[in-house]
Motif scaffolding. Sequence first.
Motif, PDB file in Angstrom:
ATOM      1  N   ILE A  16      80.447  65.761  44.534  1.00 29.97           N
ATOM      2  CA  ILE A  16      79.902  67.114  44.645  1.00 29.97           C
ATOM      3  C   ILE A  16      78.382  67.085  44.545  1.00 29.97           C
ATOM      4  N   GLN A  17      77.847  66.324  43.600  1.00 33.80           N
ATOM      5  CA  GLN A  17      76.397  66.258  43.422  1.00 33.80           C
ATOM      6  C   GLN A  17      75.711  65.595  44.613  1.00 33.80           C
ATOM      7  N   ILE A  18      76.374  64.635  45.223  1.00 34.59           N
ATOM      8  CA  ILE A  18      75.822  64.010  46.432  1.00 34.59           C
ATOM      9  C   ILE A  18      75.741  65.037  47.557  1.00 34.59           C
ATOM     10  N   GLN A  19      76.753  65.866  47.667  1.00 33.89           N
ATOM     11  CA  GLN A  19      76.749  66.907  48.704  1.00 33.89           C
ATOM     12  C   GLN A  19      75.592  67.880  48.494  1.00 33.89           C
ATOM     13  N   VAL A  20      75.279  68.186  47.236  1.00 31.19           N
ATOM     14  CA  VAL A  20      74.146  69.071  46.938  1.00 31.19           C
ATOM     15  C   VAL A  20      72.846  68.425  47.405  1.00 31.19           C
ATOM     16  N   ALA A  21      72.664  67.157  47.045  1.00 26.69           N
ATOM     17  CA  ALA A  21      71.433  66.455  47.413  1.00 26.69           C
ATOM     18  C   ALA A  21      71.293  66.342  48.935  1.00 26.69           C
ATOM     19  N   PHE A  22      72.409  66.290  49.623  1.00 24.80           N
ATOM     20  CA  PHE A  22      72.413  66.111  51.082  1.00 24.80           C
ATOM     21  C   PHE A  22      72.520  67.450  51.808  1.00 24.80           C
ATOM     22  N   ALA A  23      72.318  68.557  51.084  1.00 26.76           N
ATOM     23  CA  ALA A  23      72.524  69.890  51.648  1.00 26.76           C
ATOM     24  C   ALA A  23      71.637  70.168  52.862  1.00 26.76           C
ATOM     25  N   ASP A  24      70.421  69.603  52.865  1.00 26.05           N
ATOM     26  CA  ASP A  24      69.508  69.844  53.990  1.00 26.05           C
ATOM     27  C   ASP A  24      69.610  68.766  55.064  1.00 26.05           C
ATOM     28  N   GLY A  25      70.614  67.901  54.944  1.00 27.10           N
ATOM     29  CA  GLY A  25      70.818  66.857  55.945  1.00 27.10           C
ATOM     30  C   GLY A  25      69.981  65.618  55.723  1.00 27.10           C
ATOM     31  N   GLU A  26      69.179  65.604  54.657  1.00 29.93           N
ATOM     32  CA  GLU A  26      68.341  64.466  54.352  1.00 29.93           C
ATOM     33  C   GLU A  26      68.481  64.109  52.872  1.00 29.93           C
ATOM     34  N   LEU A  27      68.113  62.876  52.540  1.00 32.91           N
ATOM     35  CA  LEU A  27      68.157  62.435  51.149  1.00 32.91           C
ATOM     36  C   LEU A  27      66.811  61.811  50.806  1.00 32.91           C
ATOM     37  N   ASP A  28      65.969  62.579  50.113  1.00 33.90           N
ATOM     38  CA  ASP A  28      64.644  62.102  49.735  1.00 33.90           C
ATOM     39  C   ASP A  28      64.730  61.116  48.571  1.00 33.90           C
ATOM     40  N   GLN A  29      63.646  60.415  48.332  1.00 34.32           N
ATOM     41  CA  GLN A  29      63.616  59.425  47.257  1.00 34.32           C
ATOM     42  C   GLN A  29      63.848  60.062  45.894  1.00 34.32           C
ATOM     43  N   GLU A  30      63.260  61.255  45.690  1.00 32.04           N
ATOM     44  CA  GLU A  30      63.445  61.945  44.415  1.00 32.04           C
ATOM     45  C   GLU A  30      64.920  62.288  44.181  1.00 32.04           C
ATOM     46  N   GLU A  31      65.586  62.731  45.236  1.00 31.85           N
ATOM     47  CA  GLU A  31      66.995  63.063  45.128  1.00 31.85           C
ATOM     48  C   GLU A  31      67.836  61.815  44.876  1.00 31.85           C
ATOM     49  N   ARG A  32      67.458  60.740  45.539  1.00 26.32           N
ATOM     50  CA  ARG A  32      68.178  59.483  45.349  1.00 26.32           C
ATOM     51  C   ARG A  32      68.042  58.995  43.901  1.00 26.32           C
ATOM     52  N   GLU A  33      66.862  59.142  43.316  1.00 26.47           N
ATOM     53  CA  GLU A  33      66.646  58.708  41.935  1.00 26.47           C
ATOM     54  C   GLU A  33      67.475  59.544  40.967  1.00 26.47           C
ATOM     55  N   VAL A  34      67.541  60.843  41.209  1.00 26.93           N
ATOM     56  CA  VAL A  34      68.354  61.714  40.353  1.00 26.93           C
ATOM     57  C   VAL A  34      69.822  61.320  40.451  1.00 26.93           C
ATOM     58  N   LEU A  35      70.287  61.035  41.650  1.00 32.20           N
ATOM     59  CA  LEU A  35      71.683  60.633  41.837  1.00 32.20           C
ATOM     60  C   LEU A  35      71.957  59.299  41.147  1.00 32.20           C
ATOM     61  N   ARG A  36      70.993  58.393  41.200  1.00 33.83           N
ATOM     62  CA  ARG A  36      71.173  57.095  40.532  1.00 33.83           C
ATOM     63  C   ARG A  36      71.292  57.276  39.020  1.00 33.83           C
ATOM     64  N   ASN A  37      70.519  58.203  38.479  1.00 34.61           N
ATOM     65  CA  ASN A  37      70.594  58.467  37.043  1.00 34.61           C
ATOM     66  C   ASN A  37      71.958  59.052  36.672  1.00 34.61           C
ATOM     67  N   ILE A  38      72.439  59.969  37.500  1.00 36.88           N
ATOM     68  CA  ILE A  38      73.761  60.562  37.261  1.00 36.88           C
ATOM     69  C   ILE A  38      74.833  59.487  37.341  1.00 36.88           C
ATOM     70  N   ALA A  39      74.767  58.679  38.406  1.00 32.10           N
ATOM     71  CA  ALA A  39      75.757  57.620  38.598  1.00 32.10           C
ATOM     72  C   ALA A  39      75.759  56.639  37.427  1.00 32.10           C
ATOM     73  N   LYS A  40      74.565  56.276  36.953  1.00 33.25           N
ATOM     74  CA  LYS A  40      74.454  55.327  35.837  1.00 33.25           C
ATOM     75  C   LYS A  40      75.149  55.869  34.591  1.00 33.25           C
TER      76      LYS A  40
END
Length: 267
Positions: A138-162
């Motif tokens: 679900i959180q990945i879908q939020v980050a990808f809502a605009d069709g792109e995944l910026d570095q800041e979004e990727r870092e937040v997702l990595r923190n969540i995943a960790k």
Amino acid sequence: MRIWGKVLGFLFGFMLSKTIFGALLGLWLGHNFDRGRGFNFNRFAGPKNDAERQAAFFYTTFSVMGHVAKAKGHVSSHEIAFASAYMDKLGLNAQLRQQAQDAFREGKMAGFPIDDCLGKFKRNCSGRPDLLLLFLEIQIQVAFADGELDQEEREVLRNIAKHLGYSVKELDNLLEMIMAGESFHQGRSHHGGQHLNRGQQLDNAYKVLGVSKDASKADIKKAYRKLMSQHHPDKLIAKGLPPEMMEVAKEKTQDIQAAYDFISKQT
């Protein structure tokens, strides 16, 4: 006044060591236990019942969703539209929608304790990895809502995943599956995928199942069955998924089924 920790600590300390030193050590440990400085059982206790566990999942989903949406420093119209559409898809009543909006706003505030929030969430989902997986998707879908995944979004997702126990590699694999799933879902929604050629749709179908193009039929079926089991709505609700969020799991299983059927027809 709590004294049983001291009494039992003294007795056990003496019985085990046969010395006054051991008894005093046991007394000290018992004293700390009585004062609440020993084992903090509440720290490890999750919600007491299904309703509390479901409420915790609901709150954490939308508060972390707000945190992810704010990853780039501001919440874009795409993230707001996604959150609103998500609430529409779940068919939330006025009360639940207000709760979701409040949690989303709390999550995007500066200083939101994301690490503590995720730590509690993981403990609440102990023994329920399928819930953690759906939450991360679900959180990945939020980050990808605009069709792109910026570095800041990727870092937040990595923190969540960790915090949920996923490695960077596992997250990257999941990202590929989710992105392909979005494209595959959109392809199915537009005249049977006519805007994508058959080869592109087949590539996406393989990625949805997390398998390579040269995977055997047995491996493809194995991956398909595993994903269907992980996202089965009834199983997830039994493990703590709020009933209001059943539509999320149902849509996911539909895409998994469609991807498997598409591959089966093409091979």
